[in-house]
Design an enzyme around this catalytic site. Structure first.
Site, mmCIF file in Angstrom:
data_model
loop_
_atom_site.group_PDB
_atom_site.id
_atom_site.type_symbol
_atom_site.label_atom_id
_atom_site.label_comp_id
_atom_site.label_asym_id
_atom_site.label_seq_id
_atom_site.Cartn_x
_atom_site.Cartn_y
_atom_site.Cartn_z
ATOM 1 C CG ASP A 89 -0.845 12.197 -0.667
ATOM 2 O OD1 ASP A 89 -1.568 11.178 -0.715
ATOM 3 O OD2 ASP A 89 -0.154 12.490 0.319
ATOM 4 C CB ILE A 90 -5.318 9.496 -3.143
ATOM 5 C CG1 ILE A 90 -6.816 9.370 -3.413
ATOM 6 C CG2 ILE A 90 -4.844 8.446 -2.150
ATOM 7 C CD1 ILE A 90 -7.202 8.112 -4.158
ATOM 8 C CG ASN A 127 -1.833 -6.700 0.288
ATOM 9 O OD1 ASN A 127 -2.404 -7.396 1.124
ATOM 10 N ND2 ASN A 127 -0.943 -5.779 0.631
ATOM 11 N N GLY A 164 3.286 1.900 -1.407
ATOM 12 C CA GLY A 164 2.514 2.686 -2.369
ATOM 13 C C GLY A 164 1.363 3.448 -1.742
ATOM 14 C CB VAL A 165 -1.895 4.470 -3.165
ATOM 15 C CG1 VAL A 165 -2.599 3.209 -3.555
ATOM 16 C CG2 VAL A 165 -2.884 5.562 -2.831
ATOM 17 C CG ASP A 166 -2.449 -0.828 1.193
ATOM 18 O OD1 ASP A 166 -3.300 -0.330 1.959
ATOM 19 O OD2 ASP A 166 -2.190 -2.049 1.158
ATOM 20 C CB SER A 184 -3.147 -2.762 -11.131
ATOM 21 O OG SER A 184 -3.754 -3.787 -10.382
ATOM 22 N N GLY A 217 1.344 0.590 -10.063
ATOM 23 C CA GLY A 217 2.600 0.784 -9.337
ATOM 24 C C GLY A 217 3.299 -0.549 -9.154
HETATM 25 N N1 AR6 Z 1 -1.703 9.086 -3.746
HETATM 26 C C1 AR6 Z 1 -2.132 8.710 -4.978
HETATM 27 N N2 AR6 Z 1 -1.533 7.766 -5.730
HETATM 28 C C2 AR6 Z 1 -0.435 7.178 -5.212
HETATM 29 C C3 AR6 Z 1 0.086 7.485 -3.933
HETATM 30 C C4 AR6 Z 1 -0.594 8.490 -3.201
HETATM 31 N N3 AR6 Z 1 -0.199 8.871 -1.990
HETATM 32 N N4 AR6 Z 1 1.188 6.710 -3.730
HETATM 33 C C5 AR6 Z 1 1.348 5.952 -4.833
HETATM 34 N N5 AR6 Z 1 0.389 6.229 -5.738
HETATM 35 P P1 AR6 Z 1 0.625 1.064 -5.867
HETATM 36 P P2 AR6 Z 1 -0.625 -1.355 -6.969
HETATM 37 C C6 AR6 Z 1 0.141 5.670 -7.074
HETATM 38 O O1 AR6 Z 1 1.988 0.492 -5.978
HETATM 39 O O2 AR6 Z 1 0.198 -1.240 -8.188
HETATM 40 C C7 AR6 Z 1 0.833 -2.059 -2.053
HETATM 41 O O3 AR6 Z 1 1.960 -2.515 -1.353
HETATM 42 C C8 AR6 Z 1 1.286 4.967 -7.774
HETATM 43 O O4 AR6 Z 1 2.140 5.921 -8.403
HETATM 44 O O5 AR6 Z 1 0.291 1.838 -4.655
HETATM 45 O O6 AR6 Z 1 -2.105 -1.597 -7.105
HETATM 46 C C9 AR6 Z 1 -0.398 -2.874 -1.754
HETATM 47 O O7 AR6 Z 1 -0.416 -3.313 -0.414
HETATM 48 C C10 AR6 Z 1 0.544 4.136 -8.797
HETATM 49 O O8 AR6 Z 1 0.245 4.891 -9.968
HETATM 50 O O9 AR6 Z 1 -0.533 -0.064 -5.994
HETATM 51 C C11 AR6 Z 1 -0.263 -4.021 -2.705
HETATM 52 O O10 AR6 Z 1 0.577 -5.026 -2.188
HETATM 53 C C12 AR6 Z 1 -0.783 3.802 -8.099
HETATM 54 O O11 AR6 Z 1 -0.842 4.670 -6.953
HETATM 55 C C13 AR6 Z 1 0.381 -3.389 -3.916
HETATM 56 O O12 AR6 Z 1 1.063 -2.239 -3.432
HETATM 57 C C14 AR6 Z 1 -0.865 2.368 -7.631
HETATM 58 O O13 AR6 Z 1 0.416 1.953 -7.167
HETATM 59 C C15 AR6 Z 1 -0.644 -2.917 -4.906
HETATM 60 O O14 AR6 Z 1 0.008 -2.488 -6.075
#
Ligand code: AR6
Length: 182
Positions: free
Chosen positions: A18-19, A32, A40-42, A129, A131
């Protein structure tokens, strides 16, 4: 789990987890264009960092309306131990027909440039990107690694750059790609 590589004076690390738990001067967020938070990570970064991060994002929205795809902006990091969060907006994958690869490379390039300006010595990156935005993971790993290693060959000043992988697939892709490129 942690594996390290070295480019000039900078350590390149790959970890799994977890970052928001990661110790680094700068944590990069996969945001976004609205900067209003999301899943997700956001979502994880806003939850762990608290309302100060959203307040910073709202200021940027008021000044420039948000953040374009491929660009990067920064806020303070609230309750996180980092000094700053750099928010970048990755491209949504669209079969590679909308300049997605170049835009993803810009995310890494622009965050690195901003991190240098902020004098951050360590940066933690999520797999932008890969996720909700569905960018193919292997291509995204290659772009991330080539952009970061290319930057490090031209710039000094970072102590370490950490690729924080959340899933096993990304973790092994990053390890394989780094071994192949080092
Ligand atoms: N720590 C590290 N990595 C993570 C965590 C975490 N806690 N949670 C998820 N990931 P994503 P995107 C990974 O979907 O594809 C949001 O709603 C996840 O497994 O977070 O860039 C934004 O607001 C994946 O490998 O981001 C945007 O609308 C990576 O982080 C949209 O999602 C990115 O997944 C952005 O989509």
């Amino acid at each position: 789990m942690m594996t390290e590589f070295k480019i000039r004076d900078t350590l390149l690390k790959v970890t799994k987890g977890d970052i928001t738990k990661c110790r680094a001067d700068i944590i990069v967020n996969a945001a976004n264009t609205s900067l209003l938070g999301g899943g997700g990570v956001d979502g994880a970064i806003h939850r762990a960092g608290g309302p100060e991060i959203l307040a910073g994002c709202m200021k940027i929205r008021n000044q420039q309306g948000g953040c374009a795809v491929g660009e990067a902006v920064y806020t303070t990091a609230g309750n996180l131990t980092a000094r700053f969060v750099i928010h970048t907006v990755g491209p949504v994958w669209n079969e590679g027909k909308r300049n997605e690869r170049h835009l993803l490379a810009s995310c890494y390039q622009n965050t690195l440039e901003l991190a240098l300006k902020l004098q951050g010595r360590s940066i933690a990156y999520p797999n932008i990107s890969t996720g909700i935005y569905r960018f193919p993971k292997e291509q995204a790993a290659v772009i991330a690694i080539l952009t970061v290693t290319g930057f490090l060959e031209q710039h000094e000043g970072f102590r370490e750059i950490i690729f924080v992988c959340f899933d096993d697939e990304n973790y092994s892709l990053y390890l394989n790609q780094l071994q192949a490129h080092m």
